[in-house]
Scaffold this motif. Structure first.
Motif, PDB file in Angstrom:
ATOM      1  N   ASP A  59       0.810  -0.713  -0.129  1.00 26.87           N
ATOM      2  CA  ASP A  59      -0.116  -0.154  -0.065  1.00 26.87           C
ATOM      3  C   ASP A  59       1.103   1.414   0.061  1.00 26.87           C
ATOM      4  OD1 ASP A  59      -1.775   1.819   0.541  1.00 26.87           O
ATOM      5  OD2 ASP A  59      -2.763   1.111   2.255  1.00 26.87           O
ATOM      6  N   ARG A  60       0.743   2.505  -1.389  1.00 28.56           N
ATOM      7  CA  ARG A  60       1.701   2.845  -1.511  1.00 28.56           C
ATOM      8  C   ARG A  60       0.605   4.300  -1.360  1.00 28.56           C
ATOM      9  NH1 ARG A  60       5.813   1.751   0.702  1.00 28.56           N
ATOM     10  NH2 ARG A  60       7.502   0.022  -0.255  1.00 28.56           N
ATOM     11  N   THR A  61      -0.373   4.371  -0.590  1.00 26.59           N
ATOM     12  CA  THR A  61      -0.818   5.425  -0.989  1.00 26.59           C
ATOM     13  C   THR A  61      -0.575   6.811   0.007  1.00 26.59           C
ATOM     14  OG1 THR A  61      -2.930   3.702  -0.706  1.00 26.59           O
ATOM     15  CG2 THR A  61      -3.493   6.536  -0.335  1.00 26.59           C
ATOM     16  N   GLN A  62       0.000   6.262   1.334  1.00 27.48           N
ATOM     17  CA  GLN A  62       0.425   7.888   2.031  1.00 27.48           C
ATOM     18  C   GLN A  62       1.373   8.319   1.424  1.00 27.48           C
ATOM     19  OE1 GLN A  62       0.892   6.778   5.720  1.00 27.48           O
ATOM     20  NE2 GLN A  62       2.031   9.240   6.558  1.00 27.48           N
ATOM     21  N   GLU A  63       2.110   7.063   0.889  1.00 26.08           N
ATOM     22  CA  GLU A  63       3.646   7.857  -0.128  1.00 26.08           C
ATOM     23  C   GLU A  63       3.367   8.653  -1.578  1.00 26.08           C
ATOM     24  OE1 GLU A  63       5.205   4.091   1.439  1.00 26.08           O
ATOM     25  OE2 GLU A  63       2.790   5.667   0.618  1.00 26.08           O
ATOM     26  N   SER A  64       1.696   8.636  -1.841  1.00 25.38           N
ATOM     27  CA  SER A  64       2.126   8.804  -3.353  1.00 25.38           C
ATOM     28  C   SER A  64       1.041  10.183  -3.684  1.00 25.38           C
ATOM     29  CB  SER A  64       0.847   7.875  -4.153  1.00 25.38           C
ATOM     30  OG  SER A  64      -0.547   8.570  -3.088  1.00 25.38           O
ATOM     31  N   GLY A  65       0.448  10.215  -2.085  1.00 21.91           N
ATOM     32  CA  GLY A  65       0.110  12.097  -1.731  1.00 21.91           C
ATOM     33  C   GLY A  65      -1.210  11.879  -2.154  1.00 21.91           C
ATOM     34  N   ILE A  66      -1.559  11.197  -2.445  1.00 21.70           N
ATOM     35  CA  ILE A  66      -3.627  10.889  -3.211  1.00 21.70           C
ATOM     36  C   ILE A  66      -3.829  10.635  -1.388  1.00 21.70           C
ATOM     37  CG2 ILE A  66      -4.944   9.663  -3.797  1.00 21.70           C
ATOM     38  CD1 ILE A  66      -3.119   8.982  -5.783  1.00 21.70           C
ATOM     39  N   GLN A  67      -4.768  11.413  -1.371  1.00 20.85           N
ATOM     40  CA  GLN A  67      -5.816  11.928  -0.623  1.00 20.85           C
ATOM     41  C   GLN A  67      -7.047  12.071  -0.844  1.00 20.85           C
ATOM     42  OE1 GLN A  67      -4.856  15.551   2.193  1.00 20.85           O
ATOM     43  NE2 GLN A  67      -2.265  14.665   2.468  1.00 20.85           N
TER      44      GLN A  67
END
Length: 594
Positions: A59-67
């Motif tokens: 899960d790379r959601t946080q690192e991706s900057g996607i909120q």
């Protein structure tokens, strides 16, 4: 050299093509019904599991900057649409060769919160920027899903959004999206209830394809049930509190087919095309060519109604053959609650299989082509016991380990938050699942072995697949109902691959409906450039072929939608190719070494 598509494609799909003219009196081959029996976890299953590769999804959601937080409008009223959304779309909107992400949102019933859809531009380094307002994709609608294609043939990708309310066609004008729904005549129809209230159709799945052979992309839109705030029905699980209604309590609604006139507008040809199917309670849609005749057929899933198989007769005429083909009901004669759908050849033998996600206590369907009909091979494929409890919405075949065989990923989540109070083995939050293809027709559940994201309980809905980080393997986006999105990156040590994008002149610049065949070391794979599949979501049209440990492929053949073909030999792996209909390979880039 160019040649007719008919002979090679018939060889490609062999003698097992579906004969839509079969008589109801003909014998129908049935496999043993196994979904009601326990899986013995026998020797064959254990042996297959030993061969499963070590995969890792992160899960790379946080690192991706996607909120992003999906808003479904739930505020205690238990209105049916709150349970259904929403989807997403992975596509390259600006032509910079990486995949951008469109996240579909709904809204509160009283408009108390501004909850618009969001669009994130891929920076190519694992991060994304929110450019929703800049590009005009911050739409304000009770939206459901999206499908993407260059419908006006101007060289960039346009977006069609399905909704509870008017559907939205967003034309891409040099990176800025303009709402042209009204002038294009694709907003959808409305209906009038018994009290005289007018309400719009509730649209769900959609897909682009040239169904009449005129070179322009037409649009198929599926619709669910005739629900509105005026017709909302009170139901209860426990006899005390309101629960979410089921589709049996509402009238269905027909799919809609819009013919592209080539001037930016469309004609609704639903009735003329033989597709006025008012019994439909449709959710997902997938395209393929079952007969190898160059005509696009469709599979549409229906919720508690028989699924549709729309056989293309040519000249934009269709015949619904779901019951005759064997995909309408399960083997007990019951219509399941069909959600997401996808189609592939599981064993690379040209025999197509249709996977359909169903409700809790209904196993996943895997309808395999056998002679004149389809039979549910989920039992033989070892898919039943693992999929009996989850409620599957998003569903997609993809080659997770790049070994040349299509694996299967499922996005699961129930519709009723209180379901566990009445069904003790069923939970609202459910983990996604990953099944590895053992090359012999069995799908091995490796969900517990591939990373924490596949143990994370969520209320998943949409699912899209694509190479987000440009390293050659395939990543995932999973959306949830009333919750966050998950950007799941494939960080496995996997095999080599090549990726293929097609280009052609005319109204179908992406060559939707083309088939690419890859042959390497005795293994042949085929994929179609297509839209649709999964649930409310759009995956990239770039085709990725796993090649295992090989450094090159022997041959690549492209069968174009106009019936011509091209052959290419001894291509190196580890790169992405752009193939032009007239010029051949016009560009190639290496995958990023991460």
């Amino acid at each position: 050299m160019k040649s007719s598509i008919s002979i090679p494609r018939r060889l490609l799909l062999s003698v097992l093509f579906l004969n839509f003219g079969c008589s109801e009196k003909e014998e129908i081959i049935r496999e043993e019904v196994t979904y009601a029996k326990p899986d013995p976890s026998n020797y064959a299953s254990r042996m297959a599991l030993k061969d499963a590769p070590t995969l890792r999804f992160v899960d790379r959601t946080q690192e991706s900057g996607i909120q992003f937080q999906h808003e479904n409008g739930a505020a205690g009223q238990k209105r049916m649409p709150e349970t259904m959304g929403s989807g997403c779309a992975l596509f390259d909107y600006d032509g910079d060769y990486d995949l951008d992400l469109f996240l579909i949102n709904s809204k509160p019933w009283d408009d108390s919160v501004d909850s618009r859809s969001k669009f994130y531009s891929n920076n190519g380094d694992g991060t994304f920027d929110d450019v929703s307002e800049i590009v005009g994709l911050d739409i304000d609608s009770y939206a459901m899903g999206a499908t993407v294609a260059d419908y006006d043939s101007d060289g960039d990708l346009d977006v069609y959004v399905t909704a509870l309310g008017p559907n939205i066609l967003l034309r891409n004008d040099d990176g800025h999206f303009v709402d042209v729904s009204d002038q294009a005549n694709v907003e959808g129809e409305s209906w009038i209830d018994s009290k005289g209230n007018e309400s719009p159709e509730w649209s769900t799945g959609a897909g682009w394809a040239d169904v009449d052979g005129d070179g322009w992309l037409d649009l198929l839109v599926t619709n669910y049930v005739r629900w509105s705030t005026h017709t909302d029905i009170y139901t209860s699980l426990d006899g005390k509190n309101k629960s979410y209604a089921t589709p049996q309590q509402y009238q269905g609604s027909t799919p809609r087919l819009y013919r592209n006139l080539g001037d930016g507008s469309f004609e609704d040809i639903t009735e003329k095309a033989g597709l006025l199917l008012e019994s439909g309670k449709s959710m997902g849609v997938a395209m393929t060519d079952f007969e190898g005749d160059g005509l696009i057929d469709w599979v549409i899933t229906n919720d508690t109604q028989p699924n549709f198989l729309l056989h293309n007769l040519g000249n934009a005429q269709f015949e619904e053959r779901g019951l005759m083909a064997g995909i309408g009901y399960d083997d007990t004669g019951r219509a399941r609650a069909g959600m997401g759908v996808d189609i592939t050849s599981v064993t690379n033998d040209g025999v197509q299989s249709i996977a359909i996600g169903n409700f809790s206590r209904e196993a996943l369907s895997l309808y395999k082509q056998i002679g004149d009909v389809f039979v549910d091979a989920a039992g033989k494929s070892k898919l039943v016991q693992s999929t009996l409890r989850p409620l599957t919405f998003g569903l997609r075949f993809f080659d997770a380990d790049l070994d040349g065989f299509q694996d299967l990923v499922l996005a699961n989540g129930h519709i009723e938050p209180e379901i566990n109070t009445v069904q003790k083995e069923i939970f609202y939050l459910q983990a996604p699942q990953l099944f590895w293809n053992d090359h012999e027709g069995r799908m091995v559940d490796i969900s517990n072995e591939v990373g924490p994201i596949f143990q994370k309980k969520m209320v998943a809905r949409g699912l899209a697949v694509g190479d987000i980080d440009g390293d050659g393997d395939l990543d995932l986006v999973i959306t949830t109902n009333g919750g966050p999105v998950y950007v799941v990156v494939n960080e496995s040590q996997v095999g080599n691959a090549i990726a293929v994008d097609l280009r052609m002149d005319g109204g179908n610049r992406q060559a939707i409906g083309a088939i690419v065949e890859i042959s390497a070391n005795g293994l042949t794979q085929n994929q179609m450039v297509r839209t649709g599949s999964s649930y409310l979501s759009h995956s990239t049209t770039t085709l990725t072929f796993g090649i295992g440990s090989l450094e090159s492929i022997d041959r690549m053949t492209v069968w174009w939608p106009d019936g011509t073909k091209q052959d290419f030999f001894n291509l190196s792996v580890g790169r992405r190719y752009w193939v032009d209909h007239k010029k051949g390979i016009v560009e190639e880039i290496l995958f990023i070494d991460i």
